[in-house]
Design a protein around this motif. Sequence first.
Motif, PDB file in Angstrom:
ATOM      1  N   UNK A 160      15.194   6.420  -8.012  1.00  0.00           N
ATOM      2  CA  UNK A 160      14.686   7.540  -7.208  1.00  0.00           C
ATOM      3  C   UNK A 160      14.434   7.076  -5.787  1.00  0.00           C
ATOM      4  N   UNK A 161      14.952   7.818  -4.839  1.00  0.00           N
ATOM      5  CA  UNK A 161      14.847   7.417  -3.435  1.00  0.00           C
ATOM      6  C   UNK A 161      13.469   7.685  -2.885  1.00  0.00           C
ATOM      7  N   UNK A 162      12.904   6.686  -2.229  1.00  0.00           N
ATOM      8  CA  UNK A 162      11.607   6.888  -1.587  1.00  0.00           C
ATOM      9  C   UNK A 162      11.737   7.659  -0.298  1.00  0.00           C
ATOM     10  N   UNK A 163      12.973   7.721   0.211  1.00  0.00           N
ATOM     11  CA  UNK A 163      13.170   8.423   1.473  1.00  0.00           C
ATOM     12  C   UNK A 163      13.594   9.848   1.276  1.00  0.00           C
ATOM     13  N   UNK A 164      14.010  10.200   0.056  1.00  0.00           N
ATOM     14  CA  UNK A 164      14.428  11.564  -0.206  1.00  0.00           C
ATOM     15  C   UNK A 164      15.745  11.899   0.457  1.00  0.00           C
ATOM     16  N   UNK A 165      16.588  10.878   0.772  1.00  0.00           N
ATOM     17  CA  UNK A 165      17.830  11.152   1.483  1.00  0.00           C
ATOM     18  C   UNK A 165      18.798  11.955   0.649  1.00  0.00           C
ATOM     19  N   UNK A 166      18.650  11.863  -0.700  1.00  0.00           N
ATOM     20  CA  UNK A 166      19.556  12.598  -1.561  1.00  0.00           C
ATOM     21  C   UNK A 166      19.078  13.996  -1.843  1.00  0.00           C
ATOM     22  N   UNK A 167      17.999  14.430  -1.202  1.00  0.00           N
ATOM     23  CA  UNK A 167      17.401  15.720  -1.518  1.00  0.00           C
ATOM     24  C   UNK A 167      18.373  16.870  -1.355  1.00  0.00           C
ATOM     25  N   UNK A 222      -7.001  16.176  -2.395  1.00  0.00           N
ATOM     26  CA  UNK A 222      -7.163  15.882  -0.974  1.00  0.00           C
ATOM     27  C   UNK A 222      -5.810  15.705  -0.320  1.00  0.00           C
ATOM     28  N   UNK A 223      -5.768  15.975   0.984  1.00  0.00           N
ATOM     29  CA  UNK A 223      -4.490  15.958   1.685  1.00  0.00           C
ATOM     30  C   UNK A 223      -3.803  14.609   1.570  1.00  0.00           C
ATOM     31  N   UNK A 224      -4.618  13.504   1.599  1.00  0.00           N
ATOM     32  CA  UNK A 224      -3.991  12.201   1.602  1.00  0.00           C
ATOM     33  C   UNK A 224      -3.370  11.851   0.268  1.00  0.00           C
ATOM     34  N   UNK A 225      -3.725  12.581  -0.810  1.00  0.00           N
ATOM     35  CA  UNK A 225      -3.175  12.271  -2.123  1.00  0.00           C
ATOM     36  C   UNK A 225      -1.880  13.004  -2.397  1.00  0.00           C
ATOM     37  N   UNK A 226      -1.496  13.903  -1.498  1.00  0.00           N
ATOM     38  CA  UNK A 226      -0.268  14.661  -1.709  1.00  0.00           C
ATOM     39  C   UNK A 226       0.908  13.793  -1.297  1.00  0.00           C
ATOM     40  N   UNK A 227       1.777  13.471  -2.254  1.00  0.00           N
ATOM     41  CA  UNK A 227       2.930  12.629  -1.984  1.00  0.00           C
ATOM     42  C   UNK A 227       4.136  13.519  -1.715  1.00  0.00           C
ATOM     43  N   UNK A 228       4.806  13.281  -0.617  1.00  0.00           N
ATOM     44  CA  UNK A 228       5.975  14.074  -0.269  1.00  0.00           C
ATOM     45  C   UNK A 228       7.145  13.158   0.014  1.00  0.00           C
ATOM     46  N   UNK A 229       8.324  13.678  -0.163  1.00  0.00           N
ATOM     47  CA  UNK A 229       9.518  12.951   0.228  1.00  0.00           C
ATOM     48  C   UNK A 229       9.586  12.899   1.746  1.00  0.00           C
ATOM     49  N   UNK A 230       9.990  11.750   2.261  1.00  0.00           N
ATOM     50  CA  UNK A 230      10.203  11.649   3.694  1.00  0.00           C
ATOM     51  C   UNK A 230      11.614  12.165   3.948  1.00  0.00           C
ATOM     52  N   UNK A 231      11.738  13.452   4.046  1.00  0.00           N
ATOM     53  CA  UNK A 231      13.036  14.090   4.188  1.00  0.00           C
ATOM     54  C   UNK A 231      13.291  14.370   5.659  1.00  0.00           C
ATOM     55  N   UNK A 232      14.521  14.250   6.077  1.00  0.00           N
ATOM     56  CA  UNK A 232      14.869  14.614   7.442  1.00  0.00           C
ATOM     57  C   UNK A 232      14.473  16.065   7.668  1.00  0.00           C
ATOM     58  N   UNK A 233      13.855  16.363   8.811  1.00  0.00           N
ATOM     59  CA  UNK A 233      13.328  17.708   9.052  1.00  0.00           C
ATOM     60  C   UNK A 233      14.348  18.810   8.817  1.00  0.00           C
ATOM     61  N   UNK A 234      15.602  18.599   9.252  1.00  0.00           N
ATOM     62  CA  UNK A 234      16.589  19.661   9.083  1.00  0.00           C
ATOM     63  C   UNK A 234      16.924  19.884   7.616  1.00  0.00           C
ATOM     64  N   UNK A 235      16.907  18.811   6.800  1.00  0.00           N
ATOM     65  CA  UNK A 235      17.185  18.970   5.378  1.00  0.00           C
ATOM     66  C   UNK A 235      16.035  19.673   4.675  1.00  0.00           C
ATOM     67  N   UNK A 236      14.802  19.312   5.039  1.00  0.00           N
ATOM     68  CA  UNK A 236      13.642  19.969   4.450  1.00  0.00           C
ATOM     69  C   UNK A 236      13.637  21.452   4.805  1.00  0.00           C
ATOM     70  N   UNK A 237      13.903  21.760   6.056  1.00  0.00           N
ATOM     71  CA  UNK A 237      13.929  23.158   6.487  1.00  0.00           C
ATOM     72  C   UNK A 237      15.030  23.930   5.772  1.00  0.00           C
TER      73      UNK A 237
END
Length: 315
Positions: free
Chosen positions: A41-48, A161-176
């Motif tokens: 599983x990618x930590x960067x979310x590049x395959x999202x 809490x906000x700091x506990x929310x884990x998100x993929x570090x996805x490129x902004x255009x891909x997330x959008x």
Amino acid sequence: MLGIEVCGYPRRRLFAAAVLLAVALPALSQEQKPTAQAPEPSATGAETGNRPLASTGTGERGLSQTFPEASVWLELEDGGRALGLYYPEARLPARGAVVVLADEGDTAASGLAGSLARALASRGWAVLALGLEAPSPALQRILARPVAGAPESGPDAKGAPAESVMIDVVEPEKADDLEARYRNRISQGLEAGLAELVKRGYERPALLGIGQASIYVAGRVLDGANASALIWVAPRFYPVDRADLPERLASLGTPLLDLHPVDSGRGAPGWSPGERLLRAGVESYQQQPIPWLSPPSATLGDVIASRAAAWLESL
């Protein structure tokens, strides 16, 4: 007897050496090549961008077989299809029509959607119920990411809490793009549902959203849908939706009824969406507390249908 020699070496020795070489070469080749491994599983979310848009589905094939007479296939603008379950009014004359969008992850017949739709139909309202596909895990993390400057707690913050929310570090255009495609498909389904009811002779149907579906029915009206009214049932919102909710609905001219669980606003003064809308002076907004059961029951569907029908008839 001595073996025959070839270039100074006995033939038997040459044969033995050839066998050893045939065994050793493949093993040596495997050692030299990198071992193929299953992708982690990618930590960067590049395959999202290649992940499926949604994970649970809305059970369309199964529903069409279970409810063949009620099933209505809606043609969407993107060339796809969505399944709706149509419940004609059980009393004449018809009071009107409602498009019901189920809570996130529910089909058109599961959760509260099915019992609520049938209860509205029994009161003289034609209903087209739609399922709401749950977002994929990657998209879920994108939607649940905290918004800068937004309050960190609230009845629909789920205690994290906000700091506990884990998100993929996805490129902004891909997330959008992921989020836009998901929301656009929901909007297309709602628009097709409204058009289907109009085609069946019902003028200006109302829109009703359960739970997480609340923001999508409101968004469809803000985008120009010709709906007579909006109803939220136990509304929940992602952080990005909560942040600018009053601003988005300030110009809403369509009547909006918020049927919220009795205790949904406790412990969060100044934060509940309803309180923020009232403070912002959104004139079209009204709220009523309702009893709540989890999981929702058929009885709860009847109670909510009674409230919704009475309010719609008062407009």
